[in-house]
Scaffold this active site. Structure first.
Site, PDB file in Angstrom:
ATOM      1  CD  GLU A   1      -2.385   1.367   2.746  1.00  0.00           C
ATOM      2  OE1 GLU A   1      -2.718   2.505   3.124  1.00  0.00           O
ATOM      3  OE2 GLU A   1      -2.501   0.353   3.453  1.00  0.00           O
TER       4      GLU A   1
ATOM      5  CG  ASP B   1      -0.035   6.880  -1.067  1.00  0.00           C
ATOM      6  OD1 ASP B   1      -1.127   7.366  -1.392  1.00  0.00           O
ATOM      7  OD2 ASP B   1       0.850   7.542  -0.488  1.00  0.00           O
TER       8      ASP B   1
ATOM      9  CG  ASP C   1      -6.034   1.995   3.057  1.00  0.00           C
ATOM     10  OD1 ASP C   1      -5.873   3.108   2.515  1.00  0.00           O
ATOM     11  OD2 ASP C   1      -6.275   1.854   4.274  1.00  0.00           O
TER      12      ASP C   1
ATOM     13  CD  GLU D   1      -3.495   4.417  -1.569  1.00  0.00           C
ATOM     14  OE1 GLU D   1      -3.674   5.621  -1.816  1.00  0.00           O
ATOM     15  OE2 GLU D   1      -3.213   3.987  -0.425  1.00  0.00           O
TER      16      GLU D   1
END
Length: 222
Positions: A41, A45, A114, A117
């Site tokens: 994640e 991101d 999340d 990502e």
């Protein structure tokens, strides 16, 4: 529609995809099995923000930083990413603890965002940046022209939406500094959520300073 099944078929390392769908609550119930998706994640991101920033920087050569920041926030936010997770049917395949599942984790917008990502991080590791970029462009940037013509919300509104989507309290703005004479003051405002500082901004009015604080907060992860 590109569902989880077709996504899985495209992966070389199926275990990497499985890790991207593994919530930390599941790991807590299944010790010494595999890691949670939190590292993926983190990676996803950063890649997502880079790819979107690079795309809109190249597309909108005459726009100022404020427009680009607002447009990026309009694209990369919890609601959009959660919608993509639903489109890909990821919620059905996330590894959750019983408690997290019973509390509605498969429909939790923040958890779904999340996970997207993390999947992006896994795609990058499995296939490289070019394929990862194509995935992001297909699912989040295909309607970029129309999105850019919409009335973009100001940073305070965007930050509040992001905070609410994650289930946090309403952001609070506090003046932490004033300098200059009454007719030419410069304000510094801090924005916090649940007592934690997320951004600081300055401006010639309290509203301008608050907008800049929200803009600063949008550049960071909640």
């Amino acid at each position: 529609m590109n569902t989880y099944i077709s996504l899985k078929k495209s992966f070389n390392d199926k275990d990497l995809l499985k890790m991207s769908l593994t919530h930390r609550s599941w790991v807590n119930e299944h010790k010494n099995t595999r890691r949670s998706n939190e590292r993926l994640e983190f990676l996803g991101d950063a890649i997502l923000e880079f790819v979107v920033s690079d795309k809109i920087y190249a597309e909108f050569t005459n726009k100022e930083e404020g427009f680009l920041t607002a447009l990026r926030a309009r694209i990369v936010n919890t609601v959009n990413l959660a919608d993509l997770a639903k489109e890909l049917q990821l919620g059905d395949y996330i590894f959750l603890s019983k408690g997290e599942e019973d509390s509605g984790g498969r429909l939790n917008q923040s958890l779904l965002a999340d996970t997207v990502e993390a999947v992006i991080g896994a795609i990058y590791l499995d296939k490289g940046l070019d394929i990862c970029k194509k995935f992001i462009e297909k699912h989040l940037l295909s309607d970029l022209d129309n999105i850019s013509h919409e009335t973009l919300k100001d940073p305070k509104s965007l930050f509040q939406e992001e905070v609410q989507a994650k289930g946090y309290a309403t952001p609070k703005y506090h003046v932490i500094k004033e300098i200059g004479p009454d007719h030419n003051k410069i304000f510094t405002i801090q924005v916090s959520v649940d007592g934690k500082e997320y951004g600081v901004g300055t401006g010639k009015s309290k509203n301008e300073a608050a907008q800049n604080a929200a803009k600063d907060a949008l550049s960071k992860s909640l």
